[in-house]
Design a protein around this motif. Structure first.
Motif, PDB file in Angstrom:
ATOM      1  N   TRP A 157      28.810  49.560  51.377  1.00 14.24           N
ATOM      2  CA  TRP A 157      28.707  48.825  50.052  1.00 14.24           C
ATOM      3  C   TRP A 157      28.591  47.257  50.524  1.00 14.24           C
ATOM      4  O   TRP A 157      29.476  46.569  51.016  1.00 14.24           O
ATOM      5  N   ASN A 158      28.686  46.488  49.189  1.00 12.31           N
ATOM      6  CA  ASN A 158      28.809  45.659  48.393  1.00 12.31           C
ATOM      7  C   ASN A 158      30.038  44.829  48.696  1.00 12.31           C
ATOM      8  O   ASN A 158      30.122  45.891  47.166  1.00 12.31           O
ATOM      9  N   ARG A 159      30.909  43.697  48.752  1.00  5.49           N
ATOM     10  CA  ARG A 159      31.800  43.447  48.442  1.00  5.49           C
ATOM     11  C   ARG A 159      31.952  43.357  46.907  1.00  5.49           C
ATOM     12  O   ARG A 159      30.954  42.657  46.459  1.00  5.49           O
ATOM     13  N   SER A 160      32.953  43.025  46.091  1.00  5.00           N
ATOM     14  CA  SER A 160      33.205  42.481  44.418  1.00  5.00           C
ATOM     15  C   SER A 160      32.453  41.359  44.707  1.00  5.00           C
ATOM     16  O   SER A 160      33.389  40.769  45.649  1.00  5.00           O
ATOM     17  N   LEU A 161      32.382  40.711  43.363  1.00  3.00           N
ATOM     18  CA  LEU A 161      32.409  39.282  43.939  1.00  3.00           C
ATOM     19  C   LEU A 161      33.721  39.045  43.154  1.00  3.00           C
ATOM     20  O   LEU A 161      33.531  37.380  42.656  1.00  3.00           O
ATOM     21  N   SER A 162      34.354  39.516  42.414  1.00  3.33           N
ATOM     22  CA  SER A 162      35.416  38.348  42.309  1.00  3.33           C
ATOM     23  C   SER A 162      35.831  38.464  43.264  1.00  3.33           C
ATOM     24  O   SER A 162      36.602  39.492  44.435  1.00  3.33           O
ATOM     25  N   PRO A 163      36.590  37.183  43.563  1.00  2.00           N
ATOM     26  CA  PRO A 163      37.277  36.502  44.839  1.00  2.00           C
ATOM     27  C   PRO A 163      38.486  36.917  45.085  1.00  2.00           C
ATOM     28  O   PRO A 163      38.500  37.347  46.059  1.00  2.00           O
TER      29      PRO A 163
END
Length: 448
Positions: A365-371
């Motif tokens: 999966w692609n990581r969350s955009l929340s840092p």
């Protein structure tokens, strides 16, 4: 004239002293701000018989100096000056003494005079008085929602050796009702606390300096009389204050999404005035706060408020929420003490989940955009089974936020061939022992 019969042609002339002035009075009710001095008004009635002028002395007690205030004050051209006294014309029945030290004991002595004689010392009226003191200065008032503390300093000028304390009066401004009245000794602290006051009610505190001393001079006409108590009081200095409004209570998060939070609180009770609230939103992450440039500050009349936060950058972040009660009284705004809590926005979910088709493949999966996200939770379920949870720590992102976007992880779960599974993956963030989840990313998978 007395004739001597035994000595014809010889006469002896004697001059009897004049009668003394009557009803000598002295009051000190004025001060001069620019010179920091006091004034005194001396009045009297003239003697019964003939005389030609008056001799006036005003002496500060406790010192060897004789004060001659009228040499600087309101003297007419007919007033004669002597080295240690002043002469006043017979028509005079009052005199204003100036440049006296405030809060000090003075003695005034008045004698009637002829060309060669003064009235007898024991007959001359004398009076001791205390000059009017200056009020206290540097008055400071600290307030809470149900009390106040007032402090002050001693008068900031010379004199005041007779100062004994201060009179403090507290009253409500609307109706002038006295709430508290107290005299504070100079020997104690120059402060006073007021308790059990009504929030958002206007009060007036008034302070005055008090001088008190005894007249220890001996009255030659009545040597057995008791010492007279001398008193003087300054003008009152008044200050108005308002106890702070009560703060709201029970600040809580009602709902939270990625880019907004909705929170509410309980209004303070026992208020008859219109209330508003100031809300401040501050990001705890310095990078987020720098992007916001300033705190978000809003005003509302409702006890429920929704705040919108920056896209992506504000997701999955901690924000400190501050709420103050605000009331307006006499065209001034008064703020309560703040109530504060820290809340967390929901993180964004991951993206592009690819589920394995056999036991050897990994979830991708692609990581969350929340840092701030570095943990993920899986829920894997068959229709007739209970969902199973799996936690994944994204260690690469934890130590390097700019690591590659794609995450690969093999979950220890046995997929049965030909069975369809429902898979949810969540971004999760921990705060104060609680986990906050993103909205789920859904996927279905069937093992081969």
């Amino acid at each position: 004239m007395v004739g001597n019969a035994k000595m014809k042609g010889v006469t002896i002339k004697t001059f009897l002293p004049p009668f003394p002035p009557q009803k000598l009075l002295c009051s000190s009710t004025e001060i001069t701000q620019d010179t920091k001095c006091a004034k005194a008004k001396v009045t009297w009635n003239p003697p019964k018989e003939k005389f030609e002028k008056y001799s006036l002395r005003i002496t500060q007690l406790g010192t060897k100096q004789t004060i001659l205030p009228s040499m600087v004050g309101h003297m007419g051209p007919s007033v004669l000056k002597m080295p240690d006294e002043i002469w006043l014309p017979k028509e005079t029945q009052e005199h204003i003494a100036e440049n006296l030290k405030p809060g000090e004991r003075y003695q005034v002595e008045l004698k009637s005079m002829t060309d060669l004689e003064k009235c007898l010392d024991e007959k001359a009226p004398k009076l001791t008085f205390i000059t009017k003191p200056f009020p206290p200065c540097n008055i400071q008032i600290m307030v809470t929602s149900d009390g106040a503390s007032v402090s002050w300093s001693n008068p900031d000028c010379e004199g005041h050796t007779s100062l004994t304390g201060y009179k403090v009066t507290l009253k409500t401004k609307a109706d002038g009702k006295i709430v508290k009245e107290e005299c504070k000794s100079k020997a104690g602290s120059n402060s006073l606390d007021f308790e059990n006051l009504e929030s958002t009610t206007e009060y007036v505190v008034a302070l005055a300096s008090l001088c008190r001393d005894s007249d220890t001079s001996i009255d030659r006409r009545n040597p057995y009389s008791s010492p007279q108590i001398l008193e003087a009081q300054s003008d009152f200095i008044e200050k108005t204050f308002v106890p702070l409004p009560k703060p709201p209570t029970n600040l809580m998060l009602e709902s939270s999404q990625s880019t907004f939070m909705k929170f509410k609180w309980d209004p303070p009770t026992d208020f008859s005035t219109k209330l508003t609230y100031n809300i401040t939103v501050h990001a705890l992450n310095p990078e987020v706060q720098a992007k916001m440039s300033d705190d978000i500050v809003k005003e509302t009349e409702s006890n429920v408020f929704t705040v919108k936060l920056p896209e992506i950058l504000g997701t999955g972040e901690l924000f400190e929420i501050t709420v103050e009660t605000v009331v307006q009284i006499s065209e001034k705004f008064y703020h309560s003490s703040p109530i504060k809590r820290v809340f967390l926005t929901k993180p964004l979910p991951p993206d592009n989940l690819v589920a394995p088709v056999d036991d050897e493949q990994e979830f991708v999966w692609n990581r969350s955009l929340s840092p701030s996200v570095s943990n993920y939770k899986f829920k894997i379920k068959r229709e007739d089974d209970k969902a199973m949870d799996f936690w994944v720590e994204d260690t690469a992102h934890k130590y390097d936020p700019y690591y590659q976007n794609e995450v690969k992880f093999k979950i220890p779960f046995e997929f049965k061939v030909g069975i369809e599974y429902k898979i949810n993956i969540y971004s999760v963030i921990e705060h104060e022992g609680k986990w906050t989840e993103s909205e789920p990313l859904h996927e279905k998978a069937t093992a081969n």
